[in-house]
Write a protein that holds these residues in place. Structure first.
Motif, mmCIF file in Angstrom:
data_model
loop_
_atom_site.group_PDB
_atom_site.id
_atom_site.type_symbol
_atom_site.label_atom_id
_atom_site.label_comp_id
_atom_site.label_asym_id
_atom_site.label_seq_id
_atom_site.Cartn_x
_atom_site.Cartn_y
_atom_site.Cartn_z
ATOM 1 N N LEU A 153 125.833 81.755 27.134
ATOM 2 C CA LEU A 153 126.698 82.101 28.250
ATOM 3 C C LEU A 153 126.020 81.720 29.555
ATOM 4 O O LEU A 153 124.862 82.103 29.790
ATOM 5 N N PRO A 154 126.663 80.925 30.386
ATOM 6 C CA PRO A 154 126.009 80.526 31.638
ATOM 7 C C PRO A 154 125.754 81.732 32.535
ATOM 8 O O PRO A 154 126.619 82.601 32.713
ATOM 9 N N VAL A 155 124.544 81.765 33.036
ATOM 10 C CA VAL A 155 124.133 82.868 33.890
ATOM 11 C C VAL A 155 124.467 82.513 35.339
ATOM 12 O O VAL A 155 124.008 81.499 35.872
ATOM 13 N N VAL A 156 125.278 83.335 35.935
ATOM 14 C CA VAL A 156 125.679 83.138 37.327
ATOM 15 C C VAL A 156 124.937 84.164 38.179
ATOM 16 O O VAL A 156 125.152 85.378 38.055
ATOM 17 N N GLY A 157 124.030 83.674 38.981
ATOM 18 C CA GLY A 157 123.239 84.577 39.822
ATOM 19 C C GLY A 157 124.035 85.064 41.020
ATOM 20 O O GLY A 157 124.717 84.282 41.689
ATOM 21 N N GLU A 158 123.982 86.359 41.255
ATOM 22 C CA GLU A 158 124.671 86.925 42.406
ATOM 23 C C GLU A 158 123.843 86.694 43.669
ATOM 24 O O GLU A 158 122.633 86.909 43.678
ATOM 25 N N LYS A 159 124.506 86.272 44.710
ATOM 26 C CA LYS A 159 123.825 85.965 45.957
ATOM 27 C C LYS A 159 123.999 87.125 46.930
ATOM 28 O O LYS A 159 125.043 87.786 46.964
ATOM 29 N N THR A 160 122.960 87.331 47.710
ATOM 30 C CA THR A 160 122.990 88.404 48.695
ATOM 31 C C THR A 160 123.799 87.978 49.915
ATOM 32 O O THR A 160 124.189 86.816 50.058
ATOM 33 N N GLU A 161 124.038 88.939 50.793
ATOM 34 C CA GLU A 161 124.797 88.642 52.007
ATOM 35 C C GLU A 161 124.052 87.667 52.912
ATOM 36 O O GLU A 161 124.670 86.818 53.562
ATOM 37 N N GLU A 162 122.729 87.786 52.941
ATOM 38 C CA GLU A 162 121.952 86.856 53.763
ATOM 39 C C GLU A 162 122.076 85.415 53.250
ATOM 40 O O GLU A 162 122.238 84.477 54.034
ATOM 41 N N GLU A 163 121.994 85.269 51.930
ATOM 42 C CA GLU A 163 122.137 83.928 51.372
ATOM 43 C C GLU A 163 123.532 83.369 51.623
ATOM 44 O O GLU A 163 123.688 82.178 51.952
ATOM 45 N N LEU A 164 124.565 84.203 51.460
ATOM 46 C CA LEU A 164 125.919 83.744 51.734
ATOM 47 C C LEU A 164 126.089 83.342 53.196
ATOM 48 O O LEU A 164 126.731 82.334 53.510
#
Length: 293
Positions: A153-164
């Motif tokens: 299953l492809p792992v989708v990393g959650e991004k923080t608000e700063e990264e967004l």
């Protein structure tokens, strides 16, 4: 020592040399592995009884298939056949069939996986009736085998608000750069078009002046007087000029030579025209005198 049917003599020579010299065996005998397997599986139950079993030995090896007839317990090697088709060729053929049928399969099927499927799911038909039964769709579906390939299953990393926010800012900067580049390209194209337009206007004015001069020449028979250009650097010594002045002096010399040549041609043409007019006038006077006489 077992060997396959039709093994070359060179291989047997190397094996014999290894066994006698390296392992010091007292005796060595060679036999075909499939014939020995037939003897082991069909040997008589009574000890020391003669082996008189008949049969047909089919040996499916890695790179070949051997067919050996057995008559009265002895292999008829003169009638034996060796076919160049084995597990390796079957694996390659199965892999090609899988790639042809599932050409859009997301996972690449390897030769090792094809060999595993050949050993675990493929089987030999004992007679032709089994193969003919596969014409029935129900039997075909019953013989199907479903193989589950490994799936991660492809792992989708959650991004923080700063990264967004940083990604959004980066996209905004890229968009701004693209807009600036587009505006610069539009400005360059506009300047190029203005330059081309000015060139065409100048060309049009030059042609109109040449046309006027040509028409006047055709009507009056004389050229429009042209002002003599000034060549102020022709008589200046080179020691008093810099590099640009020297280049300009060379250009003026060439222009002066061209001007002198054109002036000389005009004078000669004018002289010819005057001589022609004088000759015509003289002919007219002679004609009038002869008429009066």
């Amino acid at each position: 020592m077992t060997e396959r049917l039709g093994s070359p003599l060179h291989s047997r020579t190397l094996t014999s040399e290894l066994m006698f010299e390296q392992y010091s065996v007292p005796t060595l005998a060679y036999c075909i592995d499939s014939v020995m397997s037939f003897y082991q599986n069909n040997r008589p139950s009574v000890p020391n009884a003669p082996f008189t079993q008949d049969g047909l030995v089919i040996s499916f090896n890695m790179a070949s298939t051997s067919v050996i007839p057995i008559l009265s317990g002895r292999g008829i090697l003169s009638q034996a056949k060796r076919i160049p088709w084995g597990a390796q060729q079957s694996t390659e053929y199965l892999l090609k069939l899988i790639q042809l049928k599932y050409h859009s399969f997301p996972t690449r099927v390897t030769s090792t996986q094809a060999a595993w499927m050949l050993h675990n799911f493929c089987e030999f038909a004992t007679d032709y009736s089994t193969l003919r039964s596969l014409k029935i769709p129900a039997n075909m579906r019953a013989s199907e085998r479903i193989v589950q390939f490994p799936f991660a299953l492809p792992v989708v990393g959650e991004k923080t608000e700063e990264e967004l926010a940083r990604i959004a800012e980066k996209r905004k900067e890229q968009g701004k750069k693209l807009q600036e580049m587009a505006a610069k390209n539009r400005m360059d194209k506009l300047m190029q078009k203005e330059t081309d337009l000015q060139y065409l206007l100048n060309l049009k004015e030059g042609r109109s002046e040449n046309l006027k001069r040509t028409r006047k020449k055709d009507v009056d028979g004389t050229d429009e007087p042209v002002e003599e250009p000034t060549f102020n650097l022709v008589d200046v010594p080179d020691a008093e000029l810099d590099d640009e002045g020297i280049e300009e002096k060379k250009k003026q010399k060439l222009m002066k030579a061209g001007w002198d040549a054109r002036a000389r041609a005009r004078r000669e043409k004018e002289k010819e025209r005057e001589e022609k007019e004088a000759g015509e006038q003289r002919d007219e006077e002679e004609g009038e005198n002869n008429f009066e006489e």
